[in-house]
Design an enzyme around this catalytic site. Sequence first.
Site, PDB file in Angstrom:
ATOM      1  N   ASP A  24       0.857  -1.181   0.000  1.00 20.09           N
ATOM      2  CA  ASP A  24       0.000   0.000   0.000  1.00 20.09           C
ATOM      3  C   ASP A  24       0.887   1.222   0.000  1.00 20.09           C
ATOM      4  O   ASP A  24       2.110   1.125  -0.081  1.00 20.09           O
ATOM      5  CB  ASP A  24      -0.990  -0.021   1.167  1.00 20.09           C
ATOM      6  CG  ASP A  24      -0.328  -0.039   2.537  1.00 20.09           C
ATOM      7  OD1 ASP A  24       0.536   0.813   2.793  1.00 20.09           O
ATOM      8  OD2 ASP A  24      -0.685  -0.907   3.361  1.00 20.09           O
ATOM      9  N   LYS A 215     -11.570  -3.388  -3.627  1.00 18.83           N
ATOM     10  CA  LYS A 215     -10.886  -2.214  -3.085  1.00 18.83           C
ATOM     11  C   LYS A 215      -9.599  -1.932  -3.845  1.00 18.83           C
ATOM     12  O   LYS A 215      -8.858  -2.853  -4.186  1.00 18.83           O
ATOM     13  CB  LYS A 215     -10.607  -2.426  -1.601  1.00 18.83           C
ATOM     14  CG  LYS A 215     -10.085  -1.196  -0.866  1.00 18.83           C
ATOM     15  CD  LYS A 215     -10.300  -1.324   0.634  1.00 18.83           C
ATOM     16  CE  LYS A 215      -9.420  -2.350   1.284  1.00 18.83           C
ATOM     17  NZ  LYS A 215      -9.671  -2.481   2.733  1.00 18.83           N
ATOM     18  N   LYS A 217      -5.965   0.323  -3.708  1.00 13.88           N
ATOM     19  CA  LYS A 217      -5.040   1.099  -2.892  1.00 13.88           C
ATOM     20  C   LYS A 217      -4.639   2.378  -3.623  1.00 13.88           C
ATOM     21  O   LYS A 217      -4.228   2.345  -4.788  1.00 13.88           O
ATOM     22  CB  LYS A 217      -3.789   0.270  -2.581  1.00 13.88           C
ATOM     23  CG  LYS A 217      -4.056  -0.979  -1.758  1.00 13.88           C
ATOM     24  CD  LYS A 217      -4.448  -0.652  -0.337  1.00 13.88           C
ATOM     25  CE  LYS A 217      -4.591  -1.908   0.502  1.00 13.88           C
ATOM     26  NZ  LYS A 217      -4.899  -1.612   1.911  1.00 13.88           N
ATOM     27  N   ASP A 246      -8.569   3.069  -0.651  1.00 15.87           N
ATOM     28  CA  ASP A 246      -7.861   2.946   0.628  1.00 15.87           C
ATOM     29  C   ASP A 246      -6.526   3.665   0.533  1.00 15.87           C
ATOM     30  O   ASP A 246      -5.639   3.263  -0.219  1.00 15.87           O
ATOM     31  CB  ASP A 246      -7.652   1.455   0.942  1.00 15.87           C
ATOM     32  CG  ASP A 246      -7.029   1.228   2.311  1.00 15.87           C
ATOM     33  OD1 ASP A 246      -6.756   2.216   3.022  1.00 15.87           O
ATOM     34  OD2 ASP A 246      -6.823   0.052   2.670  1.00 15.87           O
ATOM     35  N   ASN A 248      -4.493   4.262   3.277  1.00 18.58           N
ATOM     36  CA  ASN A 248      -3.555   3.766   4.292  1.00 18.58           C
ATOM     37  C   ASN A 248      -2.793   4.893   4.992  1.00 18.58           C
ATOM     38  O   ASN A 248      -1.591   4.808   5.204  1.00 18.58           O
ATOM     39  CB  ASN A 248      -2.587   2.753   3.697  1.00 18.58           C
ATOM     40  CG  ASN A 248      -3.257   1.423   3.408  1.00 18.58           C
ATOM     41  OD1 ASN A 248      -3.674   1.169   2.274  1.00 18.58           O
ATOM     42  ND2 ASN A 248      -3.381   0.570   4.409  1.00 18.58           N
ATOM     43  N   GLU A 272     -10.930   4.928   2.721  1.00 23.30           N
ATOM     44  CA  GLU A 272     -10.463   4.267   3.936  1.00 23.30           C
ATOM     45  C   GLU A 272      -9.148   4.870   4.412  1.00 23.30           C
ATOM     46  O   GLU A 272      -8.265   5.162   3.602  1.00 23.30           O
ATOM     47  CB  GLU A 272     -10.278   2.776   3.633  1.00 23.30           C
ATOM     48  CG  GLU A 272      -9.814   1.942   4.795  1.00 23.30           C
ATOM     49  CD  GLU A 272      -9.824   0.454   4.450  1.00 23.30           C
ATOM     50  OE1 GLU A 272      -9.070  -0.299   5.094  1.00 23.30           O
ATOM     51  OE2 GLU A 272     -10.578   0.057   3.540  1.00 23.30           O
ATOM     52  N   GLU A 299      -8.566   0.444  11.218  1.00 28.93           N
ATOM     53  CA  GLU A 299      -7.521  -0.570  11.060  1.00 28.93           C
ATOM     54  C   GLU A 299      -6.356  -0.324  12.002  1.00 28.93           C
ATOM     55  O   GLU A 299      -5.770  -1.264  12.536  1.00 28.93           O
ATOM     56  CB  GLU A 299      -7.043  -0.549   9.606  1.00 28.93           C
ATOM     57  CG  GLU A 299      -5.827  -1.385   9.314  1.00 28.93           C
ATOM     58  CD  GLU A 299      -5.406  -1.294   7.845  1.00 28.93           C
ATOM     59  OE1 GLU A 299      -4.273  -1.681   7.545  1.00 28.93           O
ATOM     60  OE2 GLU A 299      -6.221  -0.836   7.010  1.00 28.93           O
ATOM     61  N   ASP A 322     -10.305  -4.216  14.269  1.00 30.18           N
ATOM     62  CA  ASP A 322      -9.651  -5.485  13.948  1.00 30.18           C
ATOM     63  C   ASP A 322      -9.287  -6.188  15.252  1.00 30.18           C
ATOM     64  O   ASP A 322      -8.549  -5.652  16.075  1.00 30.18           O
ATOM     65  CB  ASP A 322      -8.390  -5.210  13.124  1.00 30.18           C
ATOM     66  CG  ASP A 322      -7.760  -6.468  12.546  1.00 30.18           C
ATOM     67  OD1 ASP A 322      -7.930  -7.552  13.124  1.00 30.18           O
ATOM     68  OD2 ASP A 322      -7.084  -6.353  11.501  1.00 30.18           O
ATOM     69  N   HIS A 349     -11.411  -4.762   9.497  1.00 30.99           N
ATOM     70  CA  HIS A 349     -10.164  -5.032   8.800  1.00 30.99           C
ATOM     71  C   HIS A 349      -9.721  -6.435   9.205  1.00 30.99           C
ATOM     72  O   HIS A 349      -9.924  -6.844  10.352  1.00 30.99           O
ATOM     73  CB  HIS A 349      -9.104  -4.012   9.212  1.00 30.99           C
ATOM     74  CG  HIS A 349      -7.746  -4.296   8.660  1.00 30.99           C
ATOM     75  ND1 HIS A 349      -6.749  -4.887   9.416  1.00 30.99           N
ATOM     76  CD2 HIS A 349      -7.212  -4.087   7.436  1.00 30.99           C
ATOM     77  CE1 HIS A 349      -5.664  -5.022   8.675  1.00 30.99           C
ATOM     78  NE2 HIS A 349      -5.911  -4.552   7.462  1.00 30.99           N
ATOM     79  N   GLY A 351      -6.648  -8.385   9.646  1.00 30.36           N
ATOM     80  CA  GLY A 351      -5.256  -8.746   9.812  1.00 30.36           C
ATOM     81  C   GLY A 351      -5.064 -10.243   9.991  1.00 30.36           C
ATOM     82  O   GLY A 351      -3.974 -10.772   9.767  1.00 30.36           O
TER      83      GLY A 351
END
Length: 420
Positions: A24, A215, A217, A246, A248, A272, A299, A322, A349, A351
């Site tokens: 990301d 989604k 990135k 997203d 990040n 996101e 997240e 998460d 999210h 993980g």
Amino acid sequence: MSLTITKVVARDARFPLGPGAGSDAVHLDAVYSYAVCELYTDGEEKGSGLAFTVGAGNELVCQAIEFLAQELVGKEIDELMADFGEFQRKLSNHTQFRWIGPHKGVVQLALGAITNACFDLWAKKKAVPLWKLLLDLSTEETIQLLDFSYVEDVLSKEEARVILNSHVIDRHKRENVLTDNYQGYDTSIGWFNYSDQKVRDNIKKSMAAGFTSMKLKVGSPDHERDLRRAYMVRECAGDAATVMLDCNQQWQLQESIEFMMKAKDMNPYWIEEPTHPDDILGHQTLARAISPVKVACGEHVPNRVIFKNYLQSNAMHFNQVDAVRVGGISEFILISLMSRKFNIPVVPHVGDMGQIHQHLVLFNHIAMGHEALFLEHIPHLQEHFVHPCQIVDGRYITPQEIGASSDLKCLQADNIRVAI
């Protein structure tokens, strides 16, 4: 029959990914990794709990597991879980380790791994999948799992009881999700370092596999690259598809606002992690500025207190808590209850690659009345789990194996750290 914890083992498990996978705008070279807490007992059952990292520092979480887990040895699992909220409160507030938190960072990740191992062991003791264990609990048993400290101004125990009790009478109407299965969305189509052509090819494969949501990135210094790729995904997936973006956490607040104003016409379902996860008021400002585009985050939010502030501030439209990032399954449930009070959907999210969360979203929907939207799907570590989640026609098949689906296949001996 009683089941007592006799030994705790911390495992440092790291899994390099294929070219571009997992990338990301911030984590360009992720190595998907777990700090694993394993609880051995005086019986045949063993509990396995995960905390997720992207590589470096995973060993520090294992060291924290070793330290904190000393409190578990000698405890009988049913007795431990009967008042787990109080146990977790004490464990998270260790008089010295609290200084390097509190309730965040390495120590919180370790707490999450330990907590998740306790729930996995408890479900194995009762010989049921985690989702069934949770659904079979009474309201009072559920309340006793939770640490309400620092959030009772927003969610008291009595309010939590009301939420759970109010959804008992009609929960049968929502239990069809167990046979209909839970819809997934595909994160793996658009990793940051994937070429345009690979993204196009992945979209076609994803839709052929039954996914209707996906989604991309974003977060490049070159906004034109991100905009071009966002509109490319929309064109390739079609107007009926649900497309999320997203960032990040890469963008500054004003940068995020400016980008989203340009991206509105491709109809993103959400943006996101549009800026720094600690900037609650920044997310509030963004949510107002880019409406009707919605904001998803959580997240990297480490605990219930910060989630409380997000909800109080109307700073999120989708809660992405998460369970392998916060203090584990029990804190996830508490945050879900707060989110239900504020009518904010929980779309976790993953993980854990969806292994544990496939159980938790079923509990959220059936026991709390959360809308069954969809659950993130990332396929990269499936081969490493004993019971990998099963996706058919874009939906998570309800797991039937006992436990929390968190057991990893045998790791090399030099990756094992013995705590007790």
